[in-house]
Design an enzyme around this catalytic site. Sequence first.
Site, PDB file in Angstrom:
ATOM      1  N   ARG A  26       0.832  -1.194   0.000  1.00  0.00           N
ATOM      2  CA  ARG A  26       0.000   0.000   0.000  1.00  0.00           C
ATOM      3  C   ARG A  26       0.868   1.246   0.000  1.00  0.00           C
ATOM      4  NH1 ARG A  26       0.772   2.262   4.843  1.00  0.00           N
ATOM      5  NH2 ARG A  26       0.991   0.960   6.708  1.00  0.00           N
ATOM      6  N   GLY A  35       1.722   5.058   1.749  1.00  0.00           N
ATOM      7  CA  GLY A  35       1.805   5.517   3.125  1.00  0.00           C
ATOM      8  C   GLY A  35       2.972   4.913   3.876  1.00  0.00           C
ATOM      9  N   VAL A  87       4.247   3.984   8.243  1.00  0.00           N
ATOM     10  CA  VAL A  87       3.907   3.024   9.286  1.00  0.00           C
ATOM     11  C   VAL A  87       2.603   3.414   9.990  1.00  0.00           C
ATOM     12  CG1 VAL A  87       5.294   4.236  11.031  1.00  0.00           C
ATOM     13  CG2 VAL A  87       4.792   1.811  11.345  1.00  0.00           C
ATOM     14  N   CYS A 124       1.959   7.321  10.192  1.00  0.00           N
ATOM     15  CA  CYS A 124       1.972   7.721   8.777  1.00  0.00           C
ATOM     16  C   CYS A 124       3.182   8.596   8.457  1.00  0.00           C
ATOM     17  CB  CYS A 124       0.678   8.432   8.412  1.00  0.00           C
ATOM     18  SG  CYS A 124      -0.794   7.417   8.672  1.00  0.00           S
TER      19      CYS A 124
END
Length: 219
Positions: free
Chosen positions: A66, A68, A70, A164
């Site tokens: 995906r 982004g 963490v 994030c």
Amino acid sequence: MRIEEPGIVDYRAAYALQERLAAAVAAGAAPETLLLLEHPPVYTTGRGGSAANILDPAIGAVETNRGGDVTYHGPGQLVGYPIIDLGRRGRDLHRYLRFLEEVLIRVAAGFGVEAWRVPGRTGIWTGEGKLASIGVGVRRWVTMHGFALNVSNDLLPFSRINPCGMAGCPVTSLESLCGGGVVLEDVRRRAAEEFRELVERMLPAVDCQPWAVSREGKG
């Protein structure tokens, strides 16, 4: 649009389920599906995520495809994985992200919480901090991954990371903002309703596949 609610699912098992569904949707062998579930406690990192954003060296994070950086998932957090065909819904990833944000903003509003977008960031925020994270992946224009809305989950694990990738980013939940009394099942139901209503308005399909509308999972 099929909606499945499988309950609490191990992150890797949910990842594998998304892979299977995405392949089937891309092949025209399955209907578009929204998975609404929870995960046991787990940290995950997105493509290009920095190890520097994991503040505790004891943390092991699952790497994903995906977008982004963490983030943390755990019980009491509503996770949504839409497996939809953007090939027939405009092929506009920016619009898809704004759609997910709008769904979450409306869900929060349904519980009396005002939430909003922050320019240049993906997700939704409140006056007390970030309420939901969004990270997506697209393969052959079929989406994977999605959103994580903090409902009644433990927020302490977020203190062990830069959520994030944002140092010092405050994180909140619907339960914290409402002073308790928020039931995850009610939030899940509201998310399903908002998603089903908004997807055809914001991401209208250019053709119709003969899939019956169904709802599967927990009663």
